[in-house]
Design a protein around this motif. Sequence first.
Motif, PDB file in Angstrom:
ATOM      1  N   LYS A  54      12.071  87.314 -38.688  1.00 20.29           N
ATOM      2  CA  LYS A  54      11.976  87.220 -40.145  1.00 20.29           C
ATOM      3  C   LYS A  54      12.446  88.547 -40.725  1.00 20.29           C
ATOM      4  O   LYS A  54      11.730  89.533 -40.687  1.00 20.29           O
ATOM      5  N   THR A  55      13.661  88.606 -41.230  1.00 15.62           N
ATOM      6  CA  THR A  55      14.155  89.850 -41.806  1.00 15.62           C
ATOM      7  C   THR A  55      13.712  89.973 -43.253  1.00 15.62           C
ATOM      8  O   THR A  55      13.614  91.065 -43.783  1.00 15.62           O
ATOM      9  N   ASN A  56      13.414  88.879 -43.876  1.00 16.05           N
ATOM     10  CA  ASN A  56      12.977  88.887 -45.262  1.00 16.05           C
ATOM     11  C   ASN A  56      11.497  89.252 -45.311  1.00 16.05           C
ATOM     12  O   ASN A  56      10.663  88.591 -44.704  1.00 16.05           O
ATOM     13  N   LYS A  57      11.176  90.320 -46.047  1.00 15.03           N
ATOM     14  CA  LYS A  57       9.772  90.763 -46.107  1.00 15.03           C
ATOM     15  C   LYS A  57       8.858  89.692 -46.684  1.00 15.03           C
ATOM     16  O   LYS A  57       7.756  89.496 -46.212  1.00 15.03           O
ATOM     17  N   SER A  63       4.648  84.021 -43.643  1.00 17.91           N
ATOM     18  CA  SER A  63       4.362  83.625 -42.270  1.00 17.91           C
ATOM     19  C   SER A  63       3.010  84.179 -41.806  1.00 17.91           C
ATOM     20  O   SER A  63       2.227  83.482 -41.151  1.00 17.91           O
ATOM     21  N   GLU A  64       2.717  85.433 -42.171  1.00 16.30           N
ATOM     22  CA  GLU A  64       1.421  86.004 -41.817  1.00 16.30           C
ATOM     23  C   GLU A  64       0.291  85.337 -42.592  1.00 16.30           C
ATOM     24  O   GLU A  64      -0.811  85.179 -42.084  1.00 16.30           O
ATOM     25  N   LEU A  65       0.593  84.947 -43.834  1.00 17.61           N
ATOM     26  CA  LEU A  65      -0.397  84.220 -44.629  1.00 17.61           C
ATOM     27  C   LEU A  65      -0.740  82.891 -43.950  1.00 17.61           C
ATOM     28  O   LEU A  65      -1.905  82.507 -43.872  1.00 17.61           O
ATOM     29  N   ALA A  66       0.286  82.221 -43.418  1.00 14.51           N
ATOM     30  CA  ALA A  66       0.047  80.964 -42.703  1.00 14.51           C
ATOM     31  C   ALA A  66      -0.789  81.215 -41.443  1.00 14.51           C
ATOM     32  O   ALA A  66      -1.660  80.401 -41.094  1.00 14.51           O
TER      33      ALA A  66
END
Length: 139
Positions: A54-57, A63-66
Amino acid sequence: MLLCSGLLLAGCQNSQKNSKAQTVRQEQAPVTATIQPPPQQISVSPPPAPPETKTNKLGLCQSELASLKQIKPKAYAAKKAHFDRLLSNASVYSAVRSDVNLQTKDTLDALYKYKTNQLCADIEREVLQGLLQRGESVK
């Protein structure tokens, strides 16, 4: 007036004689040329980017929220609501951004960048703490 024009003409003749004399001297002087090697070119390549899926911050943050949903469901609910509010407010700002002055743009761009970074850091911290707690509970 006649005297002034005579002096001007005399000065012009002297400068022409001087320039002719310099030209003759330059033609008589031996010409030595020095050849310099071309400058050495150094190629600089940027350091390789760290491999990230994931290059997009913002994508990484989502993704971390998921992930947080599975690790700490209560913390996920609060962070998800905060994330949604932030995106909603940023969307409103984005719609009117082209109509505001440069100083306002600079201020709000910095504000939303800060708020986004802060929220994503909080989410990352929650994920790490949740995983650590789970890891520590194993005996």
